[in-house]
Write an enzyme that holds these catalytic residues in place. Structure first.
Site, PDB file in Angstrom:
ATOM      1  N   TYR A 106       0.924  -1.125   0.069  1.00 58.00           N
ATOM      2  CA  TYR A 106       0.050  -0.127  -0.034  1.00 58.00           C
ATOM      3  C   TYR A 106       0.663   1.229  -0.183  1.00 58.00           C
ATOM      4  O   TYR A 106       1.997   1.211   0.582  1.00 58.00           O
ATOM      5  CB  TYR A 106      -0.833   0.084   1.320  1.00 58.00           C
ATOM      6  CG  TYR A 106      -1.951  -0.798   1.169  1.00 58.00           C
ATOM      7  CD1 TYR A 106      -2.956  -0.412   0.716  1.00 58.00           C
ATOM      8  CD2 TYR A 106      -2.238  -2.262   1.881  1.00 58.00           C
ATOM      9  CE1 TYR A 106      -4.315  -1.224   0.227  1.00 58.00           C
ATOM     10  CE2 TYR A 106      -3.453  -2.830   1.803  1.00 58.00           C
ATOM     11  CZ  TYR A 106      -4.393  -2.358   1.034  1.00 58.00           C
ATOM     12  OH  TYR A 106      -5.578  -3.225   0.927  1.00 58.00           O
ATOM     13  N   TYR A 145      -0.555  -9.716   0.288  1.00 61.36           N
ATOM     14  CA  TYR A 145       0.328  -9.352   1.084  1.00 61.36           C
ATOM     15  C   TYR A 145       0.164  -9.914   2.590  1.00 61.36           C
ATOM     16  O   TYR A 145      -0.663 -10.267   2.867  1.00 61.36           O
ATOM     17  CB  TYR A 145       0.132  -7.822   1.233  1.00 61.36           C
ATOM     18  CG  TYR A 145      -1.076  -7.101   1.842  1.00 61.36           C
ATOM     19  CD1 TYR A 145      -1.657  -6.961   3.128  1.00 61.36           C
ATOM     20  CD2 TYR A 145      -1.934  -6.573   0.792  1.00 61.36           C
ATOM     21  CE1 TYR A 145      -2.619  -6.731   3.659  1.00 61.36           C
ATOM     22  CE2 TYR A 145      -3.342  -6.197   1.284  1.00 61.36           C
ATOM     23  CZ  TYR A 145      -3.522  -6.132   2.782  1.00 61.36           C
ATOM     24  OH  TYR A 145      -4.915  -5.615   3.013  1.00 61.36           O
ATOM     25  N   ARG A 155      -2.885 -12.159   3.294  1.00 63.04           N
ATOM     26  CA  ARG A 155      -4.321 -11.415   2.607  1.00 63.04           C
ATOM     27  C   ARG A 155      -4.494 -11.754   1.208  1.00 63.04           C
ATOM     28  O   ARG A 155      -3.559 -11.585   0.539  1.00 63.04           O
ATOM     29  CB  ARG A 155      -4.624 -10.011   2.659  1.00 63.04           C
ATOM     30  CG  ARG A 155      -4.800  -9.416   4.067  1.00 63.04           C
ATOM     31  CD  ARG A 155      -6.072  -9.738   4.954  1.00 63.04           C
ATOM     32  NE  ARG A 155      -7.013 -10.143   4.345  1.00 63.04           N
ATOM     33  CZ  ARG A 155      -7.992  -9.298   3.575  1.00 63.04           C
ATOM     34  NH1 ARG A 155      -7.925  -8.051   3.639  1.00 63.04           N
ATOM     35  NH2 ARG A 155      -9.196  -9.915   3.019  1.00 63.04           N
ATOM     36  N   HIS A 158      -7.162  -8.332  -3.152  1.00 63.48           N
ATOM     37  CA  HIS A 158      -8.472  -7.687  -3.002  1.00 63.48           C
ATOM     38  C   HIS A 158      -8.613  -6.345  -3.129  1.00 63.48           C
ATOM     39  O   HIS A 158      -7.457  -5.741  -3.110  1.00 63.48           O
ATOM     40  CB  HIS A 158      -9.074  -8.112  -1.435  1.00 63.48           C
ATOM     41  CG  HIS A 158      -8.295  -7.331  -0.404  1.00 63.48           C
ATOM     42  ND1 HIS A 158      -6.918  -7.910  -0.131  1.00 63.48           N
ATOM     43  CD2 HIS A 158      -8.286  -6.123   0.167  1.00 63.48           C
ATOM     44  CE1 HIS A 158      -6.472  -7.245   0.972  1.00 63.48           C
ATOM     45  NE2 HIS A 158      -7.105  -5.925   1.088  1.00 63.48           N
ATOM     46  N   HIS A 160     -10.461  -2.906  -1.754  1.00 62.68           N
ATOM     47  CA  HIS A 160     -11.384  -2.318  -0.941  1.00 62.68           C
ATOM     48  C   HIS A 160     -12.626  -1.356  -1.759  1.00 62.68           C
ATOM     49  O   HIS A 160     -12.039  -0.684  -2.387  1.00 62.68           O
ATOM     50  CB  HIS A 160     -10.897  -1.383   0.299  1.00 62.68           C
ATOM     51  CG  HIS A 160      -9.942  -2.306   0.978  1.00 62.68           C
ATOM     52  ND1 HIS A 160     -10.411  -2.705   2.329  1.00 62.68           N
ATOM     53  CD2 HIS A 160      -8.619  -2.422   0.714  1.00 62.68           C
ATOM     54  CE1 HIS A 160      -9.265  -3.182   2.813  1.00 62.68           C
ATOM     55  NE2 HIS A 160      -8.305  -3.235   1.919  1.00 62.68           N
TER      56      HIS A 160
HETATM   57 FE   LIG Z   1      -6.449  -4.371   2.262  1.00 65.10          FE
END
Ligand SMILES: [Fe+2]
Length: 238
Positions: A106, A145, A155, A158, A160
């Site tokens: 991110y 990640y 995870r 995906h 959001h």
């Molecule tokens: Fe996320």
């Protein structure tokens, strides 16, 4: 205004996740310890304000064109429709997305895991739905990640989503997954949605017909804000 009260909505506990889910550690710190007391919605809360089209930039929907160069990764189009409980389209409604880059990182100070940032990818987009409730984003497929929820926790890939109904008080926050991800079985955020059919509604559909030749793959993701086919919300921040 005196005693005018508009109907509020009950949470669908059969498909939405519990606020505190044992397998998802950080929910323990942010789960209310006392029963919630819903606040009445007044006319001003359900009639405005609305997010006007003039606040959306021409490239806000295209996460691959927000910098000087193109981001690395697998270019994809994510599109679908936003519908209400009766399958009616919700037009002119704000849809926002945020995601990791192709390497699973991110663009945020709190994400320091050892995967490179992409100078050409911020990972944030928004658009308004069209008259038929449709939306469309161009982006790159996010990477999986690691996170520290449990031993060797990862995870699944995906995106959001935040969606609004007809007013800012009608908001759904959820995640869209990609079909066939091998990480589903160990992900407590997805598994906190107990109903298997509801979990399947969080997984996008690969759509060969709308892939754009020589340019991008296509995934479809419809969002139903309420009713028996509602898209489950999530309680996540990861
Ligand atoms: Fe996320």
């Amino acid at each position: 205004m005196t005693d005018l009260r508009l109907p509020s909505y009950r949470r669908d506990d059969a498909s939405h996740p519990e606020l505190g889910f044992a397998g998802y550690r950080s929910t323990a710190l942010r789960t209310p310890r006392r029963p919630l007391r819903p606040l009445p919605q007044w006319l001003t809360e359900v009639t405005g304000p609305l997010f006007g089209a003039d606040r959306i930039g021409p490239l806000d929907h295209d996460l691959t064109r927000q910098h000087d160069g193109e981001p690395l990764g697998e270019r994809i189009v994510v599109s679908g429709r936003v519908l209400d409980a009766n399958q009616r389209p919700i037009p002119h409604s704000l849809v926002e997305v945020w995601q990791a880059n192709a390497g699973g990182r991110y663009h945020h100070d709190t994400d320091q895991h050892p995967s490179p940032l992409d100078p050409n990818f911020t990972g944030v987009g928004r658009c308004l739905t069209g008259a038929d409730g449709s939306y469309r984003f161009v982006t790159v497929k996010p990477g999986a990640y690691p996170w520290r929820n449990h031993d060797n926790a990862w995870r699944p890939a995906h995106i959001h989503f935040s969606l609004f109904g007809r007013a800012f008080t009608q908001r759904l926050v959820t995640q869209m997954y990609f079909p066939g991800d091998p990480l589903f079985g160990q992900d407590p955020i997805l598994l906190s949605v107990r109903d298997e059919r509801a979990r399947e509604r969080l997984i996008s559909r690969f759509d060969l017909d709308t892939c754009e030749p020589d340019w991008a793959l296509s995934y479809k993701f419809d969002v139903v804000l309420r009713g028996a086919d509602a898209t489950p919300l999530t309680v996540d921040h990861e």
